[in-house]
Motif scaffolding. Structure first.
Motif, short mmCIF file in Angstrom:
data_model
loop_
_atom_site.label_atom_id
_atom_site.label_comp_id
_atom_site.label_asym_id
_atom_site.label_seq_id
_atom_site.Cartn_x
_atom_site.Cartn_y
_atom_site.Cartn_z
N TYR A 35 43.83 41.47 49.14
CA TYR A 35 43.59 41.00 50.50
C TYR A 35 44.89 40.75 51.26
O TYR A 35 44.97 41.00 52.46
N VAL A 89 42.62 42.55 43.67
CA VAL A 89 41.20 42.18 43.55
C VAL A 89 40.44 43.35 42.93
O VAL A 89 39.55 43.15 42.11
N ALA A 106 30.65 38.96 36.97
CA ALA A 106 30.74 37.51 37.17
C ALA A 106 31.20 37.22 38.60
O ALA A 106 31.70 38.12 39.30
N SER A 107 31.05 35.98 39.01
CA SER A 107 31.50 35.57 40.35
C SER A 107 33.00 35.85 40.48
O SER A 107 33.77 35.53 39.58
N ALA A 147 34.32 38.85 40.61
CA ALA A 147 34.71 40.11 39.94
C ALA A 147 35.12 41.18 40.95
O ALA A 147 35.81 42.14 40.60
N GLY A 148 34.65 41.05 42.20
CA GLY A 148 35.04 42.02 43.23
C GLY A 148 33.88 42.82 43.80
O GLY A 148 34.09 43.82 44.50
N SER A 185 31.50 42.00 46.23
CA SER A 185 31.42 42.00 47.69
C SER A 185 32.62 42.72 48.31
O SER A 185 32.51 43.29 49.40
N THR A 186 33.75 42.69 47.59
CA THR A 186 34.92 43.39 48.11
C THR A 186 34.63 44.90 48.16
O THR A 186 34.99 45.58 49.13
N GLN A 211 24.81 39.41 52.55
CA GLN A 211 24.50 38.16 51.85
C GLN A 211 24.10 37.07 52.85
O GLN A 211 23.10 36.41 52.68
N HIS A 256 22.04 39.33 41.29
CA HIS A 256 22.32 38.41 40.20
C HIS A 256 21.10 38.21 39.32
O HIS A 256 21.11 37.41 38.41
N1 LIG Z 1 38.71 37.36 52.75
C1 LIG Z 1 39.33 37.13 51.59
N2 LIG Z 1 40.62 36.84 51.56
C2 LIG Z 1 41.27 36.62 50.40
N3 LIG Z 1 40.68 36.68 49.19
C3 LIG Z 1 39.37 36.96 49.15
C4 LIG Z 1 38.63 37.21 50.33
N4 LIG Z 1 37.35 37.49 49.99
C5 LIG Z 1 37.30 37.42 48.64
N5 LIG Z 1 38.50 37.11 48.14
C6 LIG Z 1 38.86 36.97 46.71
O1 LIG Z 1 38.62 38.22 46.08
C7 LIG Z 1 38.06 38.04 44.80
C8 LIG Z 1 36.77 38.84 44.69
O2 LIG Z 1 35.83 38.30 45.59
P1 LIG Z 1 34.38 38.95 45.84
O3 LIG Z 1 33.75 38.19 46.95
O4 LIG Z 1 34.54 40.40 45.97
O5 LIG Z 1 33.68 38.60 44.46
P2 LIG Z 1 32.17 38.77 44.06
O6 LIG Z 1 32.17 39.51 42.78
O7 LIG Z 1 31.37 39.35 45.17
O8 LIG Z 1 31.76 37.26 43.81
P3 LIG Z 1 30.35 36.52 44.05
O9 LIG Z 1 29.39 37.06 43.02
O10 LIG Z 1 30.67 35.09 43.78
O11 LIG Z 1 29.93 36.78 45.46
C9 LIG Z 1 37.85 36.53 44.62
O12 LIG Z 1 38.92 36.04 43.84
C10 LIG Z 1 37.94 35.97 46.01
O13 LIG Z 1 38.53 34.70 46.01
#
Ligand SMILES: Nc1ncnc2c1ncn2[C@@H]1O[C@H](COP(=O)(O)OP(=O)(O)OP(=O)(O)O)[C@@H](O)[C@H]1O
Length: 552
Positions: free
Chosen positions: A339, A346, A365-366, A368-369, A371-372, A410, A512
């Protein structure tokens, strides 16, 4: 000149005609007023000399000049505000474009209420610049020059008092400009912070009530209000000092000029005209000082608006647009992403494929990336390395990505309006009833949903979001925890419908719940930004059970 003020002055260029009209009206008004004062003084001089003939040519001229000055003032009020609101409307459009460009990925580190302040009150503050400052500064300079030249033609000595004192009047706001800047910055910052907190408070009222945090929130708002009041007080105190010093200098200048006229002008009949012309430079100087008093606030508002409007887009606009296949696969190819430049990776080389007609579940897991990956597929950001292809075309080469990729996010946002209006958001001609049927929502499309969909249940909101996404007919569908708000029965039924809809799409599901994941054709397991395993459910069932056991 401050770069932001210069940039805003440039914005007037697009409305040259309105600006020229404002300038002409102001100049005409000022010159007519000066002409009327000189003619009146000349008539007074004649009266002193014993020539009383009120209705001769000079009397008619005086009357006409007064009428012209009055009409010009009226005309100026109209065109100056017309100019101001033309420019402000343009700026509001630019702020809207900027907000659209920099969100939803980031908000320049600013809060949404802070952006509202930039879009509303900062821009409103600039009305003073466009309606009351730019043209007026040019006119004041012209009138000052004309008055001084005329006075010098009578006797150059007449300028020896008024011109230096006019310079002193102008020096007052220049002398206090650092304080003015400081006060302007603090005033705009305090306004923005209070706006941001008020917006946050209104949006979070449910939580504040549930957690009995209304008192502490009220204290916070009171503190922010006091900060704003202090900023106003400091600004007003400096403004008052400027006004008092200006008035004092003007009074000294008027007395000095009177004394000078009495000494220099031998013929009493010429004294009134000499007095008016000698003091002619003081009026414009006072007017400029008054305008410069607002400099700090204008500069701060201009800075905030310019920072927003000139912010670069998070991703560059599409280039060398190419045709996307009508039945597209989606491919993540060794995607790496962080990011921020100094932040952690990430995604560290993520590769997977979503074939057309299939559903792929992304699990992990929460953090993991997951949503990224969705954000990158929606092109809120571009990968630092690797690429994402839709229908064989890398995302940056797709002219209108939203025509090919749609999402059920979401956090669903519904706009105040009817269910139908919300479903038609991305497809004005959509078959609303059909989309609602697929989303398992049996409601009247004309039903109002209230702001953010408050009149609907969480599950209903989720289903409106599903209907909205399906209505676009985009061939790539992303479901980011779309059914998380539903009870198991409803979830099962909606998942079944979505399975049917998925037949004509490439679908990426983030879920999930094992029950949802089980329906997918293929599962990609993410661990700390890497693909740890992938395959059909049966192949991964043990790892998935471990993952979900650890999460529960
Ligand atoms: N806008 C952002 N700026 C900086 N870091 C971010 C941002 N969005 C997410 N992150 C970081 O990127 C990493 C992956 O986040 P992401 O939201 O992709 O995880 P996830 O697998 O979707 O989690 P969850 O299941 O909890 O939604 C996390 O460490 C989070 O803190």
């Amino acid at each position: 000149m401050n770069p932001s003020i210069r940039w805003l002055a440039g914005a007037v260029g697009a409305h040259r005609r309105a600006f020229v009209s404002t300038l002409a009206a102001n100049l005409l008004g000022q010159l007519a007023a000066l002409g009327a004062a000189v003619t009146g003084a000349w008539l007074a001089g004649r009266a002193i000399a014993g020539h009383i003939a009120p209705l001769d040519l000079a009397g008619a001229l005086l009357g006409s000049l007064v009428v012209v000055a009055t009409l010009a003032a009226w005309w100026e009020t109209y065109v100056a505000h017309d100019l101001a609101y033309l420019v402000l409307a343009r700026l509001r459009g630019q702020v809207y474009d900027a907000v659209a460009r920099i969100t939803p990925a980031r908000l320049l580190g600013r809060r949404s209420g802070d952006l509202s302040a930039a879009a509303l009150s900062d821009i409103e503050t600039l009305e003073w610049l466009f309606a009351h400052t730019l043209a007026q500064l040019i006119t004041a300079g012209t009138v000052l020059t004309a008055g001084s030249v005329a006075a010098a033609m009578i006797d150059p000595l007449l300028l020896t008092v008024s011109l230096p004192l006019a310079a002193c009047v102008l020096a007052v706001p220049l002398w206090l400009r650092k304080a003015s800047r400081r006060h302007g910055d603090e005033l705009r910052a305090a306004t923005a912070e209070l706006t941001a907190d008020v917006v946050d408070t209104v949006q979070g009222m449910r939580e504040l009530t549930a957690f009995r945090a209304l008192e502490s929130r009220r204290d916070l708002l009171a503190r922010k209000t006091r900060r704003l009041a202090r900023a106003h007080a400091a600004n007003a105190a400096r403004g008052g000092l400027e006004a008092a010093l200006t008035d004092l200098l003007l009074a000294v200048a008027a007395a000095g000029t009177l004394l000078l006229v009495v000494t220099v002008i031998r013929t009493p009949a010429d004294a009134p005209v000499a007095m008016v012309l000698a003091a002619g430079s003081l009026g414009p100087a006072a007017q400029v000082a008054l305008l410069l008093k607002e400099y700090g606030t204008l500069r701060a508002a201009a800075d905030r608006v310019r920072t927003l409007v000139t912010a670069p887009a998070n991703v560059p606009p599409p280039r060398d647009a190419r045709e996307v296949a009508t039945q597209p696969d989606v491919i993540f190819e060794d995607v790496r992403f962080r990011y921020t430049q100094d932040g952690p990776d990430v995604l560290c080389g993520v590769s997977f494929r979503i074939p057309y007609g299939r559903t792929v579940a992304l699990v992990g897991a929460s953090g993991a990336g997951k949503s990224t990956c969705v954000s990158l597929l929606l092109r809120h950001w571009d990968p630092d390395d690797g690429r994402i292809l839709v229908g064989g075309v890398p995302l940056p080469n797709i002219a209108e990505p939203h025509r090919h990729v749609t999402v059920v996010p979401q956090d669903v946002h519904l706009f105040a309006g009817t269910i139908g209006q919300n479903v038609r958001l991305g497809a004005p001609d959509a078959d609303v009833a059909g989309a609602l049927r697929t989303a398992q929502l049996t409601v009247d499309p004309e039903l109002p949903v209230g702001e953010r969909g408050v009149t609907l249940s969480g599950g209903q909101r989720a289903r409106v979001a599903v209907a909205r996404a399906l209505a676009t007919r985009a061939p790539v569908l992303v479901l980011d925890e779309a059914v998380a708000n539903l009870d198991p029965d409803n979830e099962a039924r909606l998942t079944e419908e979505l399975q049917r809809a998925a037949a004509g799409r490439a679908t990426l599901v983030i879920a999930h719940r094992l029950s949802t994941i089980r329906q997918a054709d293929h599962i990609v397991l993410l661990e700390e930004g890497r693909v740890a395993a992938e395959g059909p459910y049966d192949q991964l069932s043990e790892r998935l059970s471990q993952l979900f056991a650890a999460q529960s």
